[in-house]
Design an enzyme around this catalytic site. Structure first.
Site, PDB file in Angstrom:
ATOM      1  N   HIS A  92      31.291  70.667  63.049  1.00 48.70           N
ATOM      2  CA  HIS A  92      31.518  70.864  64.488  1.00 48.70           C
ATOM      3  C   HIS A  92      32.700  70.008  64.937  1.00 48.70           C
ATOM      4  O   HIS A  92      32.531  68.807  65.156  1.00 48.70           O
ATOM      5  CB  HIS A  92      30.287  70.424  65.282  1.00 48.70           C
ATOM      6  CG  HIS A  92      29.098  71.284  65.044  1.00 48.70           C
ATOM      7  ND1 HIS A  92      28.827  72.416  65.771  1.00 48.70           N
ATOM      8  CD2 HIS A  92      28.110  71.177  64.139  1.00 48.70           C
ATOM      9  CE1 HIS A  92      27.712  72.973  65.331  1.00 48.70           C
ATOM     10  NE2 HIS A  92      27.260  72.236  64.340  1.00 48.70           N
ATOM     11  N   CYS A 130      30.013  76.461  62.282  1.00 54.85           N
ATOM     12  CA  CYS A 130      28.638  76.339  61.795  1.00 54.85           C
ATOM     13  C   CYS A 130      27.848  77.654  61.907  1.00 54.85           C
ATOM     14  O   CYS A 130      28.089  78.561  61.118  1.00 54.85           O
ATOM     15  CB  CYS A 130      27.971  75.161  62.492  1.00 54.85           C
ATOM     16  SG  CYS A 130      26.703  74.409  61.476  1.00 54.85           S
ATOM     17  N   GLU A 160      34.027  70.325  67.774  1.00 59.65           N
ATOM     18  CA  GLU A 160      33.969  70.337  69.235  1.00 59.65           C
ATOM     19  C   GLU A 160      33.121  69.193  69.798  1.00 59.65           C
ATOM     20  O   GLU A 160      33.073  69.006  71.009  1.00 59.65           O
ATOM     21  CB  GLU A 160      33.445  71.696  69.736  1.00 59.65           C
ATOM     22  CG  GLU A 160      31.977  71.984  69.463  1.00 59.65           C
ATOM     23  CD  GLU A 160      31.680  72.441  68.040  1.00 59.65           C
ATOM     24  OE1 GLU A 160      32.560  72.352  67.172  1.00 59.65           O
ATOM     25  OE2 GLU A 160      30.548  72.876  67.805  1.00 59.65           O
TER      26      GLU A 160
END
Ligand code: GLN
Length: 187
Positions: free
Chosen positions: A169, A79, A171
């Protein structure tokens, strides 16, 4: 093996947590002297690219990080990190690290869709959870940039040699497969 995570702003702790789940140690890059540590790869987290770019310059970390990437250090960006790598930000004269042959548009999904969650395919890995938060769009890639993931016709992950960049994302959550791809395919 050790993964350095740029820890100036944004969701660096979530990236570290994913690597820790894989039993891979991390270190944080918070100031210029942290760049002296030994590490094998770099993570540029999500957050706010304007703030991250400003801090990189103010803390005098910018040139050294860019040289390391240009010299082949494996880097994974999500991002805002992808915006830092892009060689062009559309409708914006700013260029941050500019090491990757992609043009991005910030906040490309508009107000209604500015944050959403989906599952998609990444480099042949099925059903990967993907969170988009005020995400940019990758609109153009130079030859040599490989598209690893798309969502509704929009490019969402690309690789150019040692650089991996995503607009979502991976994560956020417990799925470690994109971090595993990075370790296995790029280190
Ligand atoms: N919109 C942010 C930017 O322009 C990126 C958002 C994110 O990293 N989730 O930097």
């Amino acid at each position: 093996m050790k993964i350095a995570v740029l820890a100036l702003q944004g969701d660096f702790a979530e990236h570290e947590a994913i690597f820790h789940r894989l039993n891979i140690p991390t270190c944080q890059l918070r100031q210029k002297s942290d760049l002296k540590q030994d590490f094998d790869a770099l993570v540029l987290p999500g957050g706010e690219s304007t703030v991250q770019g400003k801090l990189l310059r103010e803390l005098d970390m910018f040139d050294e990080i860019r040289s390391k990437i240009q010299d082949g250090l494996p880097v994974m960006a999500t991002c805002a990190g992808t915006i830092l790598l892009a060689r062009q930000i559309l409708d914006d004269p700013t260029v941050h690290l500019g090491t990757m042959g992609i043009s991005v548009r910030r906040n490309a999904y508009g107000r209604q869709l500015s944050s959403f969650h989906t599952v998609g395919t990444f480099a042949g890995i099925q059903d990967v959870p993907m969170s988009f938060i005020r995400a940019p769009q990758i609109e153009f890639c130079v030859p040599g940039v490989e598209v690893l993931s798309e969502h509704n016709g929009r490019i969402t992950a690309v690789r150019q040699e040692n650089q991996l960049a995503m607009t979502f994302h991976p994560e956020l959550g417990n799925d470690c497969r994109i971090a595993e791809y990075f370790i296995k395919e790029m280190l």
